[in-house]
Motif scaffolding. Structure first.
Motif, PDB file in Angstrom:
ATOM      1  N   PHE A  91       0.812  -1.216   0.000  1.00 34.95           N
ATOM      2  CA  PHE A  91       0.000   0.000   0.000  1.00 34.95           C
ATOM      3  C   PHE A  91       0.850   1.273   0.000  1.00 34.95           C
ATOM      4  CE2 PHE A  91      -2.826  -3.163   2.146  1.00 34.95           C
ATOM      5  CZ  PHE A  91      -3.783  -3.221   1.157  1.00 34.95           C
ATOM      6  N   ALA A  92       2.089   1.175   0.415  1.00 30.61           N
ATOM      7  CA  ALA A  92       2.941   2.365   0.474  1.00 30.61           C
ATOM      8  C   ALA A  92       3.500   2.757  -0.883  1.00 30.61           C
ATOM      9  CB  ALA A  92       4.085   2.131   1.459  1.00 30.61           C
ATOM     10  N   THR A  93       3.549   1.808  -1.833  1.00 34.91           N
ATOM     11  CA  THR A  93       4.216   2.098  -3.109  1.00 34.91           C
ATOM     12  C   THR A  93       3.403   1.732  -4.351  1.00 34.91           C
ATOM     13  OG1 THR A  93       5.297  -0.072  -3.111  1.00 34.91           O
ATOM     14  CG2 THR A  93       6.473   1.730  -2.036  1.00 34.91           C
ATOM     15  N   ALA A  94       2.369   0.934  -4.222  1.00 36.77           N
ATOM     16  CA  ALA A  94       1.654   0.421  -5.400  1.00 36.77           C
ATOM     17  C   ALA A  94       1.058   1.543  -6.248  1.00 36.77           C
ATOM     18  CB  ALA A  94       0.552  -0.528  -4.951  1.00 36.77           C
ATOM     19  N   ASP A  95       1.210   1.394  -7.558  1.00 39.00           N
ATOM     20  CA  ASP A  95       0.550   2.276  -8.524  1.00 39.00           C
ATOM     21  C   ASP A  95      -0.289   1.367  -9.415  1.00 39.00           C
ATOM     22  OD1 ASP A  95      -0.325   4.007 -10.469  1.00 39.00           O
ATOM     23  OD2 ASP A  95       1.665   4.790 -10.979  1.00 39.00           O
ATOM     24  N   ASP A 149     -10.242   7.289 -11.046  1.00 38.81           N
ATOM     25  CA  ASP A 149     -10.480   6.201 -10.089  1.00 38.81           C
ATOM     26  C   ASP A 149      -9.159   5.633  -9.567  1.00 38.81           C
ATOM     27  OD1 ASP A 149     -13.268   6.282 -10.287  1.00 38.81           O
ATOM     28  OD2 ASP A 149     -13.320   4.819 -11.918  1.00 38.81           O
ATOM     29  N   MET A 150      -8.252   5.373 -10.473  1.00 38.83           N
ATOM     30  CA  MET A 150      -6.994   4.753 -10.089  1.00 38.83           C
ATOM     31  C   MET A 150      -6.122   5.686  -9.254  1.00 38.83           C
ATOM     32  SD  MET A 150      -6.030   2.377 -13.405  1.00 38.83           S
ATOM     33  CE  MET A 150      -6.227   3.666 -14.648  1.00 38.83           C
ATOM     34  N   LEU A 151      -6.129   6.957  -9.577  1.00 39.04           N
ATOM     35  CA  LEU A 151      -5.371   7.921  -8.774  1.00 39.04           C
ATOM     36  C   LEU A 151      -5.936   8.019  -7.361  1.00 39.04           C
ATOM     37  CD1 LEU A 151      -4.765  10.783 -11.379  1.00 39.04           C
ATOM     38  CD2 LEU A 151      -3.043   9.220 -10.405  1.00 39.04           C
ATOM     39  N   ASN A 154      -4.826   4.937  -5.482  1.00 33.57           N
ATOM     40  CA  ASN A 154      -3.422   5.070  -5.091  1.00 33.57           C
ATOM     41  C   ASN A 154      -3.282   5.889  -3.812  1.00 33.57           C
ATOM     42  OD1 ASN A 154      -2.453   3.566  -7.218  1.00 33.57           O
ATOM     43  ND2 ASN A 154      -1.882   5.330  -8.476  1.00 33.57           N
ATOM     44  N   GLN A 155      -4.018   6.998  -3.747  1.00 35.46           N
ATOM     45  CA  GLN A 155      -3.966   7.845  -2.560  1.00 35.46           C
ATOM     46  C   GLN A 155      -4.559   7.138  -1.342  1.00 35.46           C
ATOM     47  OE1 GLN A 155      -2.354  10.818  -2.305  1.00 35.46           O
ATOM     48  NE2 GLN A 155      -2.762  10.506  -0.133  1.00 35.46           N
ATOM     49  N   LEU A 156      -5.627   6.407  -1.559  1.00 36.79           N
ATOM     50  CA  LEU A 156      -6.235   5.653  -0.464  1.00 36.79           C
ATOM     51  C   LEU A 156      -5.297   4.540   0.021  1.00 36.79           C
ATOM     52  CD1 LEU A 156      -9.853   5.419  -1.893  1.00 36.79           C
ATOM     53  CD2 LEU A 156      -9.204   6.602   0.222  1.00 36.79           C
ATOM     54  N   TYR A 157      -4.566   3.943  -0.891  1.00 36.23           N
ATOM     55  CA  TYR A 157      -3.569   2.939  -0.495  1.00 36.23           C
ATOM     56  C   TYR A 157      -2.511   3.561   0.422  1.00 36.23           C
ATOM     57  CZ  TYR A 157      -4.996  -0.947  -3.568  1.00 36.23           C
ATOM     58  OH  TYR A 157      -5.662  -2.001  -4.150  1.00 36.23           O
ATOM     59  N   ARG A 158      -2.109   4.795   0.134  1.00 38.95           N
ATOM     60  CA  ARG A 158      -1.123   5.460   0.997  1.00 38.95           C
ATOM     61  C   ARG A 158      -1.716   5.681   2.396  1.00 38.95           C
ATOM     62  NH1 ARG A 158       0.405   3.786  -2.914  1.00 38.95           N
ATOM     63  NH2 ARG A 158       1.607   4.766  -4.574  1.00 38.95           N
ATOM     64  N   THR A 159      -2.986   6.055   2.420  1.00 38.51           N
ATOM     65  CA  THR A 159      -3.652   6.243   3.707  1.00 38.51           C
ATOM     66  C   THR A 159      -3.694   4.939   4.489  1.00 38.51           C
ATOM     67  OG1 THR A 159      -5.037   8.036   2.815  1.00 38.51           O
ATOM     68  CG2 THR A 159      -5.814   6.939   4.831  1.00 38.51           C
TER      69      THR A 159
END
Length: 210
Positions: A91-95, A149-151, A154-159
């Motif tokens: 979740f910290a790096t996935a794109d 959606d994908m962006l 990505n931000q939610l994954y960082r959260t």
């Protein structure tokens, strides 16, 4: 009761009260620390749950389908739409933009052996190894996500990554107050016992002579 007994008993109980009051202050402080930590954990957990719920909502958007007719050239997929298992994303790096697979787009219509009469437009669908972890119903294909959606995912994954790290830190350090609390409680018990026996030692001669 004689005056000597009163003079000896009163200091003992006074000393007991002082010891309990002094040692109860750290107990109150540790209890407040624990309450604050519990509130922090609850707040971070709520933020994490919200992020996960939003990710699932985006990934599992419904896709419209058509009833199969004889003139449709349909590509069949099976068994089912997806294989078992899923990779947990970093979740910290996935794109997820880099892993979006539009394998269905080369077919006008697609369906699965689960429901062969439900036909989907191939270009409306996608597969993504970095979002499969959140597929809630694998009997249904997944909607092709937009760039926006994908962006957002990505931000939610960082959260999710940040909240997970914070929870590990908070829960990992939560044991310190419990350990100290046990030490202080044990100390209080020893002090109370000492004061009681010390008081009895002082009072006993007066009781015997009264």
């Amino acid at each position: 009761m004689s005056s000597a007994r009163k003079l000896l008993i009163r200091p003992s109980f006074f000393l007991l009260a002082v010891v309990v009051a002094v040692l109860s202050a750290p107990l109150s402080g540790y209890a407040q620390d624990d309450a604050s930590k519990i509130q922090q954990i609850a707040a971070v957990q709520a933020k994490l749950d919200d992020a996960v719920a939003r990710v699932k909502a985006i990934i599992n958007q419904p896709v419209s389908y058509q009833t199969r007719s004889s003139d449709m050239d349909v590509a069949m997929f099976g068994p089912g739409w997806f294989h078992d298992g899923a990779i947990k994303p970093d979740f910290a790096t996935a794109d997820i933009r880099t892993t979006q697979d539009l394998l269905y787009s080369k077919y006008r219509y697609v369906a699965s052996d689960l429901k062969p009469d439900e036909v989907y437009v191939g270009s409306d669908l996608e597969f993504n190894a970095m979002t499969k972890y959140f597929y809630t119903d694998r009997t249904l294909p997944k909607k092709r996500l937009t760039e926006a959606d994908m962006l957002e995912i990505n931000q939610l994954y960082r959260t999710i990554a940040q909240c997970t790290e914070q929870l590990e830190q908070l829960k990992g350090s939560s044991g310190f107050s419990v350990m100290h609390l046990s030490d202080v409680t044990f100390g209080v018990i020893l002090m109370v016992i000492s004061v009681i026996f010390g008081g009895l030692f002082l009072v006993w001669p007066a009781l015997r002579t009264s």
